[in-house]
Design a protein around this motif. Sequence first.
Motif, mmCIF file in Angstrom:
data_model
loop_
_atom_site.group_PDB
_atom_site.id
_atom_site.type_symbol
_atom_site.label_atom_id
_atom_site.label_comp_id
_atom_site.label_asym_id
_atom_site.label_seq_id
_atom_site.Cartn_x
_atom_site.Cartn_y
_atom_site.Cartn_z
ATOM 1 N N ARG B 69 -2.476 34.483 3.461
ATOM 2 C CA ARG B 69 -2.145 33.792 2.210
ATOM 3 C C ARG B 69 -0.682 33.397 2.239
ATOM 4 N NH1 ARG B 69 -6.477 34.731 -1.422
ATOM 5 N NH2 ARG B 69 -5.258 34.589 -3.329
ATOM 6 N N ASP B 70 -0.227 32.757 1.178
ATOM 7 C CA ASP B 70 1.157 32.275 1.156
ATOM 8 C C ASP B 70 2.136 33.423 1.360
ATOM 9 O OD1 ASP B 70 0.482 29.624 0.715
ATOM 10 O OD2 ASP B 70 0.294 29.934 -1.434
ATOM 11 N N ASN B 71 3.210 33.146 2.079
ATOM 12 C CA ASN B 71 4.342 34.069 2.258
ATOM 13 C C ASN B 71 4.008 35.320 3.068
ATOM 14 O OD1 ASN B 71 5.928 32.388 0.517
ATOM 15 N ND2 ASN B 71 4.870 33.332 -1.223
ATOM 16 N N GLY B 103 -1.032 16.923 7.278
ATOM 17 C CA GLY B 103 -0.957 16.495 5.877
ATOM 18 C C GLY B 103 -2.198 15.820 5.364
ATOM 19 N N ASP B 104 -3.192 15.608 6.199
ATOM 20 C CA ASP B 104 -4.425 14.999 5.710
ATOM 21 C C ASP B 104 -5.593 15.404 6.592
ATOM 22 O OD1 ASP B 104 -4.722 13.170 7.907
ATOM 23 O OD2 ASP B 104 -3.085 12.009 7.050
ATOM 24 N N TYR B 105 -6.741 14.820 6.284
ATOM 25 C CA TYR B 105 -7.968 15.231 6.964
ATOM 26 C C TYR B 105 -8.276 14.426 8.223
ATOM 27 C CZ TYR B 105 -9.495 18.423 3.358
ATOM 28 O OH TYR B 105 -9.592 19.488 2.517
ATOM 29 N N LEU B 106 -7.431 13.464 8.561
ATOM 30 C CA LEU B 106 -7.733 12.601 9.701
ATOM 31 C C LEU B 106 -7.210 13.271 10.969
ATOM 32 C CD1 LEU B 106 -8.969 9.815 10.317
ATOM 33 C CD2 LEU B 106 -6.670 8.883 10.203
ATOM 34 N N TYR B 108 -7.165 12.400 13.983
ATOM 35 C CA TYR B 108 -6.426 11.508 14.878
ATOM 36 C C TYR B 108 -4.936 11.490 14.535
ATOM 37 C CZ TYR B 108 -4.640 7.112 16.730
ATOM 38 O OH TYR B 108 -3.876 6.177 17.350
ATOM 39 N N GLU B 145 -8.944 4.723 18.214
ATOM 40 C CA GLU B 145 -9.228 5.990 17.546
ATOM 41 C C GLU B 145 -10.577 6.562 17.979
ATOM 42 O OE1 GLU B 145 -8.044 5.606 13.487
ATOM 43 O OE2 GLU B 145 -9.175 7.389 12.938
ATOM 44 N N PHE B 180 -7.035 22.097 7.758
ATOM 45 C CA PHE B 180 -7.807 21.622 6.608
ATOM 46 C C PHE B 180 -9.306 21.831 6.809
ATOM 47 C CE2 PHE B 180 -5.068 18.761 3.845
ATOM 48 C CZ PHE B 180 -3.900 19.350 4.256
ATOM 49 N N TYR B 206 -7.398 30.894 1.666
ATOM 50 C CA TYR B 206 -7.760 30.759 0.245
ATOM 51 C C TYR B 206 -9.120 30.097 0.152
ATOM 52 C CZ TYR B 206 -2.950 31.810 -1.114
ATOM 53 O OH TYR B 206 -1.752 32.430 -1.321
ATOM 54 N N ASP B 207 -9.653 30.141 -1.040
ATOM 55 C CA ASP B 207 -10.942 29.523 -1.266
ATOM 56 C C ASP B 207 -10.752 28.307 -2.172
ATOM 57 O OD1 ASP B 207 -13.567 28.935 -1.536
ATOM 58 O OD2 ASP B 207 -14.060 30.605 -2.858
ATOM 59 N N HIS B 208 -10.362 27.209 -1.566
ATOM 60 C CA HIS B 208 -10.275 25.952 -2.320
ATOM 61 C C HIS B 208 -10.548 24.791 -1.380
ATOM 62 C CE1 HIS B 208 -6.282 25.213 -0.656
ATOM 63 N NE2 HIS B 208 -5.870 26.383 -1.092
ATOM 64 N N ALA B 209 -10.509 23.596 -1.909
ATOM 65 C CA ALA B 209 -10.965 22.439 -1.129
ATOM 66 C C ALA B 209 -9.943 21.928 -0.129
ATOM 67 C CB ALA B 209 -11.336 21.303 -2.096
ATOM 68 N N LEU B 210 -8.723 22.463 -0.176
ATOM 69 C CA LEU B 210 -7.673 21.941 0.693
ATOM 70 C C LEU B 210 -7.468 22.810 1.923
ATOM 71 C CD1 LEU B 210 -6.099 19.345 -0.060
ATOM 72 C CD2 LEU B 210 -7.095 20.420 -2.055
#
Lengths: 1040, 319
Positions: B69-71, B103-106, B108, B145, B180, B206-210
């Motif tokens: 988890r964080d920290n 920073g994202d789901y791509l 590539y 790609e 991610f 964690y349990d979230h979508a990110l």
Amino acid sequence: MSGDRLRHTWPERNPFPAQATTSQAEQPADTSPDESVSHLPTAELPVIKRLHEVFAAYLKEFTREGMNHGQVAFLHGDHGTGKTHSVLYLLNHVAGEPSKTGTVTYRFYVKAQDNDFLDIYRRIMGQLSVTALRNLSLRFLGTLSAEQAGRTFGEEAATSVLERLRENPDRVFALYDRMVVDPGAVLEAQASELDRVVGGREDFQRTLTFLLDPALETAAYEWLVGRNVATRDASRLGVSGPIGDPQLCRYGLQLLVAMCARIREAIILVIDQCERLIFDENDDLCMPNVGLLASLVEAVPRENGMLVLVGSEDAWRVVPRDFRQRIGLNDLLSTILTPDQAIELLGAYISAVTGETAAGDPYPFSTGAVHALLTASSGNIRRLLQLSWEVLDQAVRNLDQAVPDDLITADDVELTTGQGRGGIRRDEAERAIERLLLEEGLTFERPWRRGAVKADYAVPSGTEPRLLIRIMDAVFYDDEARGALSSLSLLQQVRNEGWPTRVVLVVLGYCSPAVLSRLKQAAHDVIVYDGAAATEQLRTIAEQLPSQTEQASIADRDRLDEIYQALQLVAESRDQEVRGLRSELNSLLSRISETSAPAGGRGNWVQRRQQLLDRIADVRELRRRDQLADVETAHADAERDRRNRYFVVAAVIGIPLFLVGILIGSWPIQSLSSVGAVLGFAGLAVGLVFTCLPFTRRTLWSRSLILLPLGACITAAGVGFFIFYLGITYPYTYTDRPAVQALLIALGLIIGTGCVLAGISVLRPQPARKLSRPVDSFERLTQVTRSYVEATSLGTYQLEAALKHADPHLRYAGIVTVKSSELRDRTRRDHGSDGYDRESDPPPLSGRRDSYDRALARQFRVEPTVILRREAARALGTAPPDLVEAVIQDGIRENIAEIVYLIEIAKVPPVSLPTGNDQSTSPATVLAGWRQSAEGADSADNLLWYILKHAINVDSEKEFWTALKDSYGGAQDPSLWSRLRRIPERSLRQAATILSPFEKGGLGTFDELSMISEIDNMYLFVEQLIFYRELSYGDEQGPS
Amino acid sequence: VTHEDLPYWLYDLTDRHPYRTRPLDPYKRPEDRNRWIDIDGFAMLGRVLGRLQAAAEEEEPAFVVVEGRDNTGRTSVANYLLDKYFEFRGVGDRHVITHVAVGDYLEYSWALAAMVGLQNEVEDKRLELESKLTDTLNRIEEIPEAAYKLRFQRIARALSVQLANLDEPHAFGVLFEKVFKPEFIAAAQIIFQKSPALIVFTHDAYDHALTAASQSLDQAQFDEDVEIVHLRCLTGSQVCALADGRWKKASSLDFPFDANGLNELFRDKPIKKVMGWLGELLNYKLKEVRDDTVPWPDNKGLKMDDLWLTATFPLIYKP
């Protein structure tokens, strides 16, 4: 006649709106009041008043802790009864600064155009800018972060953090950096909330989060507002694709509402003309959309938002009953005017221009003319005002000719309405302009905007427009001056840009000479659009356009300023008139409101009570149907299993016996037929396995696997017949086996046929056959069950077996059987009046009866259907006290709701309630507690007092509640009222919940309790108290 | 020595207090190597280090996910593993590391960021690659790609071979901050399948979508080639071990914190927060000492007993 009149002055200009319809562009959902509707002369018509009350109730309640503090309303009525106007007026009325008491920050208005729900979603969400949506997401995150901080540092710190975040939502990132809260934990809390709101769709949380990332902000925004996003952007966001599914749209709207509510901002969604969503293009009910709206009707108030649906009478009528039930008391009917109201309304408009105040005199209209107007408009407010404009306009034209006694009569009205122009509609003018421009071969843009310069139409030429057309729709007569001022700013901007552009102002319907002359001084062309003639004027302008090299000049800056000043004066003077008009209209329509609404709060309560009673009856009926449907579904399953069982026995025993007979007859097996023999015996083996193994049998009864043994047996039969054929060909070789062969074949046929006949119930007795049929009511079930029990004379052991039967009809027979009653009666006769004389010798039947009662108690615990659980509970009422007490304790502990039926009737010593039970307000606990208490021995009336005192801990005396009830909810007794006000509203609501016939677990949901009518009365009484509390707000004297 | 530094110096803290919250990064700050404290039962890296050593010896790629988890010190542990891996490879400081903040789901985009990051590091270190590889890296964005994984695989392999063939052999490693979705790791396995390198991922447990669900990482999305390190909050004894260990590496004076007080206040808290609080408490105490009449450099003035810690902590621990 003129001597009787109080008025003598004709209005110097037409006071009525030429186009008496309210239009509203869908605008950014900002906080400021909308200027385009803020000036509408609006009066407190009854429907507006009621809608206003709903708005007020919402604004009062939505910040309360917890859920379900939102509102939903359905405003319906015939076309032209002012629905749109009402709702827009109120939306504007509540516009205001964020978090300011009594205002709504997020207001969304959308008018359905067809039954495309996705379009509605896009147009609602599109009213939020990227910044606004980002801000909303950030504040939502901030609220969750503050709550997270509160868990570590305490409530005070949470409040302080929240205040700081409200000032600057971006500070939430500083909280992360300073490790005050963990971002992951905040996102986890957010996911948990969104799980409820958007049904676990992760796409929403991803896009909400990426909205805060400058690199993905635009893509996330486009996705959230329902626009198409590029595949690559969708991949980056981690979403499956653009929002295209209406269900996702629903989730999106729920998310919007939930976010607003979580940041403590009120949100009102208005969907106008929702009949276009409710009906499809063939005017059939569009059930998917009805379902979506029903979901929103449920979800929006649950998430503390407010939803207003505006639609036609037809739409309201066709939506399903449960949809209307969810709207509850907020179905608002917009009605037509009465003759007196029409006279006063017209008089009010005319007074605003003439300055003469004379209630009830509509001069220059005669009373007959007003009646004729009312007839022609069918009492429709919009149409009435529109026709009045037309009639007065025509009368002014004819003033020098033939208006007798200067009075407009019914004949004049009929003459004008007969040839009426039907009002000037904006879309009609737009179509005419577009057609003309196309005919002239001019390419145009609409709407057109360059920086601050906006026009409805532009004919471009390179980077500059050659022609700009602005349409001014004077909805109400003070609009005219405002519209003119706004158009003047267009002229000013064109001049500032230095464009050689021709500017044409098209005024819809009417323009007073004072304003028209000013506008003509400023613009190139001013056309008052009233039909074909105006179109021709515009055609002339368009024809000149291509060859025109030198533009007529717009008035210079000083001249424009001068015209601006003059129009400003006109606008101000009309503002004063409008204020006067509003005041008079308000007074008039308040009177209308008073005469059309039931007098005072009590009248409203009568209406509300009736609605509640209707709703209770509806919900009970639905519940009964659902409960019976459960029983019938289980019965149908059991019946199907029974038949399948017989068929399989026929298949696996009858057919193989038949085949074996044939095989024996065909002996010796020749090489060709040995395959058939093997298959035949294999089929037999498969059939036996499926019959013998419980697992496979269970599977077999209900699944198509039954085809497997049947198929095997049929194959064997086919082969067997082939062999039999060989046997017939050479009969002399089988002479010693005909008897065994015949015996086996006959036995197979008998068993198979018997099973098939038993499967289709031919062999069953008549009462059993009746019992096996489906029933359409509980009463019918009871009747056939009793017939069955009478006819079959079941013994105790059979009754116990019946209790465990798979068929609920038979289980019911085991529960309500006459035999068991007789069993008890016999025992009572033999062993004392109560039948439970344990001190004496055990009765001959007591052992058997005890066994039956224990079986009944066991069945009560495991019974899957509500009806049978209830009947089992009731039947247990005469069981031995120790068993009853044990069953009650188990029932409360295991949370078997139907235990309340046993608690109600049990004649047992006080039940010691299970310890550690935290369900102090569960119906069983409340009822058991009440029955044990001293109050329980009294009357059912005391149940309410018991609930308030013991379950909710409201400290008050029994006498107070008695007096309160006698005083009609305290409404007539100020002293009682002031005492009642000291009881927290929350406690009353808790009591209502405990007694509720609607909410799961409410005492009123146990429809078959013998004291259900008393419970309903108590519930209504509490609702009445809440109703008065809501009605009076801060009033110490009680409701008037 | 500045006026501000003086109190620290007098207490033998020549580099100010030893409780910094920034992640340890021996690649950027070699002195951080000395700051690593082996805390019993915290990261439990024995098995992972064994795997890294084996991979280094056999010149195979290694993949590690540091989850917490964080920290909880994920980045520090990841950097530590990279450092140890290069030690096992025998290249010491001759290595190239790039950190990629996913920073994202791509997939590539972050794979590309890793390759470009490595190239930048190579150029910063003025290492000479063959011109063909340099040209390919310069035009890496042109790779379609649809086929990037196998093309990147060839480039990564060529890079690892050429770095190893330099006069002073080098190795490379990549740290991907955040996972991610599990497919990220599967894609990285393909790209670096033929490159002897260490690829480390940090993961938000964690349990979230990110973030990828922890279960999905544990399951068979990728095989046993991936090691997972689970980081948790510190126990009371781990807090004391950490505070004491760091202190002893910074000062020859006695450890000033009371163990019971630390245990009471900081048990079940993540390591980064604990470090931050320790630092703030020490600063607070030094300030108190400076303002008070206690003569320094007498170390008794720094002593923080149970009572003092409990009373002072709420003063510095505010939102």
